[in-house]
Design a protein around this motif. Structure first.
Motif, PDB file in Angstrom:
ATOM      1  N   SER A  57       0.240  -1.144  -0.366  1.00  0.00           N
ATOM      2  CA  SER A  57       0.131   0.140   0.114  1.00  0.00           C
ATOM      3  C   SER A  57       0.875   1.150  -0.134  1.00  0.00           C
ATOM      4  CB  SER A  57      -1.001  -0.272   1.497  1.00  0.00           C
ATOM      5  OG  SER A  57      -0.324   0.114   3.001  1.00  0.00           O
ATOM      6  N   ARG A  58       0.377   2.651  -0.181  1.00  0.00           N
ATOM      7  CA  ARG A  58       1.026   3.408  -0.382  1.00  0.00           C
ATOM      8  C   ARG A  58       1.491   3.936   0.776  1.00  0.00           C
ATOM      9  NH1 ARG A  58       2.200   6.047  -4.722  1.00  0.00           N
ATOM     10  NH2 ARG A  58       0.830   5.329  -6.237  1.00  0.00           N
ATOM     11  N   PRO A  59       1.018   4.338   1.803  1.00  0.00           N
ATOM     12  CA  PRO A  59       1.824   4.373   3.299  1.00  0.00           C
ATOM     13  C   PRO A  59       2.212   3.362   3.678  1.00  0.00           C
ATOM     14  CG  PRO A  59      -1.299   4.100   3.545  1.00  0.00           C
ATOM     15  CD  PRO A  59      -0.812   3.962   2.170  1.00  0.00           C
ATOM     16  N   ILE A  60       2.481   2.155   3.177  1.00  0.00           N
ATOM     17  CA  ILE A  60       3.592   1.950   4.151  1.00  0.00           C
ATOM     18  C   ILE A  60       4.819   2.297   2.879  1.00  0.00           C
ATOM     19  CG2 ILE A  60       4.517  -0.397   4.168  1.00  0.00           C
ATOM     20  CD1 ILE A  60       1.763  -1.745   4.021  1.00  0.00           C
ATOM     21  N   LEU A  61       4.300   2.276   2.195  1.00  0.00           N
ATOM     22  CA  LEU A  61       6.006   2.845   0.618  1.00  0.00           C
ATOM     23  C   LEU A  61       5.926   4.245   2.001  1.00  0.00           C
ATOM     24  CD1 LEU A  61       4.870   1.586  -2.427  1.00  0.00           C
ATOM     25  CD2 LEU A  61       6.608   0.918  -0.763  1.00  0.00           C
ATOM     26  N   LYS A  62       5.138   4.963   1.935  1.00  0.00           N
ATOM     27  CA  LYS A  62       5.241   6.444   2.357  1.00  0.00           C
ATOM     28  C   LYS A  62       6.385   6.493   3.231  1.00  0.00           C
ATOM     29  CE  LYS A  62       1.817   9.090  -0.815  1.00  0.00           C
ATOM     30  NZ  LYS A  62       1.100  10.096  -0.111  1.00  0.00           N
ATOM     31  N   GLY A  63       6.307   5.672   4.142  1.00  0.00           N
ATOM     32  CA  GLY A  63       6.858   5.245   5.726  1.00  0.00           C
ATOM     33  C   GLY A  63       7.461   4.544   5.718  1.00  0.00           C
ATOM     34  N   LEU A  64       8.228   3.759   4.509  1.00  0.00           N
ATOM     35  CA  LEU A  64       9.688   3.372   4.525  1.00  0.00           C
ATOM     36  C   LEU A  64      10.243   5.008   3.987  1.00  0.00           C
ATOM     37  CD1 LEU A  64      11.442   0.857   3.971  1.00  0.00           C
ATOM     38  CD2 LEU A  64      10.893   0.981   1.885  1.00  0.00           C
ATOM     39  N   MET A  65      10.001   4.594   3.437  1.00  0.00           N
ATOM     40  CA  MET A  65      10.384   6.574   2.320  1.00  0.00           C
ATOM     41  C   MET A  65      10.410   7.607   3.666  1.00  0.00           C
ATOM     42  SD  MET A  65      11.512   4.779  -0.151  1.00  0.00           S
ATOM     43  CE  MET A  65      12.974   6.709  -0.621  1.00  0.00           C
ATOM     44  N   ASN A  66      10.260   7.805   4.114  1.00  0.00           N
ATOM     45  CA  ASN A  66      10.216   9.074   5.072  1.00  0.00           C
ATOM     46  C   ASN A  66      10.954   8.252   6.723  1.00  0.00           C
ATOM     47  OD1 ASN A  66       8.860  10.707   3.900  1.00  0.00           O
ATOM     48  ND2 ASN A  66       7.085   9.836   5.477  1.00  0.00           N
ATOM     49  N   GLY A  67      11.097   7.060   6.617  1.00  0.00           N
ATOM     50  CA  GLY A  67      12.080   6.578   7.445  1.00  0.00           C
ATOM     51  C   GLY A  67      13.556   6.083   7.491  1.00  0.00           C
ATOM     52  N   VAL A  68      13.646   6.265   5.933  1.00  0.00           N
ATOM     53  CA  VAL A  68      14.878   6.141   5.355  1.00  0.00           C
ATOM     54  C   VAL A  68      15.300   7.351   5.212  1.00  0.00           C
ATOM     55  CG1 VAL A  68      16.349   5.359   3.269  1.00  0.00           C
ATOM     56  CG2 VAL A  68      14.360   4.390   3.984  1.00  0.00           C
ATOM     57  N   ALA A  69      14.398   8.513   4.875  1.00  0.00           N
ATOM     58  CA  ALA A  69      15.294   9.843   4.853  1.00  0.00           C
ATOM     59  C   ALA A  69      15.180  10.391   5.862  1.00  0.00           C
ATOM     60  CB  ALA A  69      13.716  10.973   4.330  1.00  0.00           C
ATOM     61  N   LEU A  70      14.875  10.194   7.521  1.00  0.00           N
ATOM     62  CA  LEU A  70      15.025  10.953   8.462  1.00  0.00           C
ATOM     63  C   LEU A  70      16.155   9.865   9.240  1.00  0.00           C
ATOM     64  CD1 LEU A  70      11.550  10.589  10.414  1.00  0.00           C
ATOM     65  CD2 LEU A  70      12.900  12.806   9.933  1.00  0.00           C
ATOM     66  N   THR A  71      16.347   8.947   9.333  1.00  0.00           N
ATOM     67  CA  THR A  71      18.040   8.021   9.216  1.00  0.00           C
ATOM     68  C   THR A  71      19.024   8.637   8.711  1.00  0.00           C
ATOM     69  OG1 THR A  71      16.567   6.232   9.105  1.00  0.00           O
ATOM     70  CG2 THR A  71      18.876   5.977   8.840  1.00  0.00           C
TER      71      THR A  71
END
Length: 166
Positions: free
Chosen positions: A134-148
């Motif tokens: 789902s799009r929320p899962i993909l957005k969450g992954l990308m936001n988590g990667v960006a924050l890291t």
């Protein structure tokens, strides 16, 4: 018969067997354009993972040659990206115990294993499962990667010891 089996596992060979000379100048310009963008990014991602820049260059060039043989799309560009680098760094960091040689060796092994799994998944046409993410899962992954990445880079900018990943 052997050629058909080889071409089933390496569909890019068919593209090479039908290649025309007049395409070369366009392909050369496209390749140089991609290299101008991809090489600095690959070096930066290698630094992000804490490995040598030369490994980043290999990680940029070798997947493209490999995909040219094993891939099916003529337009796809493959190479390192922020998400895969963050995942590899998080998986490898707890295992290195400060040994830089072990870090890049584990990174190479993990990369090769990932490539083998991708070739197998392609052979069995498992890419369709990506449609179920789902799009929320993909957005969450990308936001988590960006924050890291931001936290890790801010620690370097301000001279902190760094935040352990993983």
């Amino acid at each position: 018969m052997q050629w058909k089996k080889l071409q089933r596992w390496m569909p890019g060979l068919g593209n090479f067997s039908h290649y025309r000379k007049e395409w070369f100048s366009h392909d050369l310009r496209a390749g140089l354009s991609v290299a101008a963008v991809a090489l600095p990014i690959a070096i930066a991602y290698a630094e992000l993972m804490g490995i040598s820049a030369i490994i980043g260059l290999y990680a940029c060039v070798l997947p493209m040659f490999t995909y040219a043989l094993f891939g099916t799309s003529r337009q796809l560009i493959v190479g390192p990206d922020a998400a895969t680098c963050a995942v590899i760094a998080a998986a490898v960091a707890p295992l290195v115990f400060g040994n830089e040689d072990v870090r890049w060796q584990l990174t190479i092994v993990m990369t090769l294993m990932t490539g083998i799994w991708c070739v197998l998944a392609s052979h069995f046409r498992l890419g369709a499962f990506a449609d179920f993410l789902s799009r929320p899962i993909l957005k969450g992954l990308m936001n988590g990667v960006a924050l890291t990445i931001m936290v890790d880079q801010l620690a370097k900018v301000f001279g902190f010891a760094g935040v352990p990943v993983g």
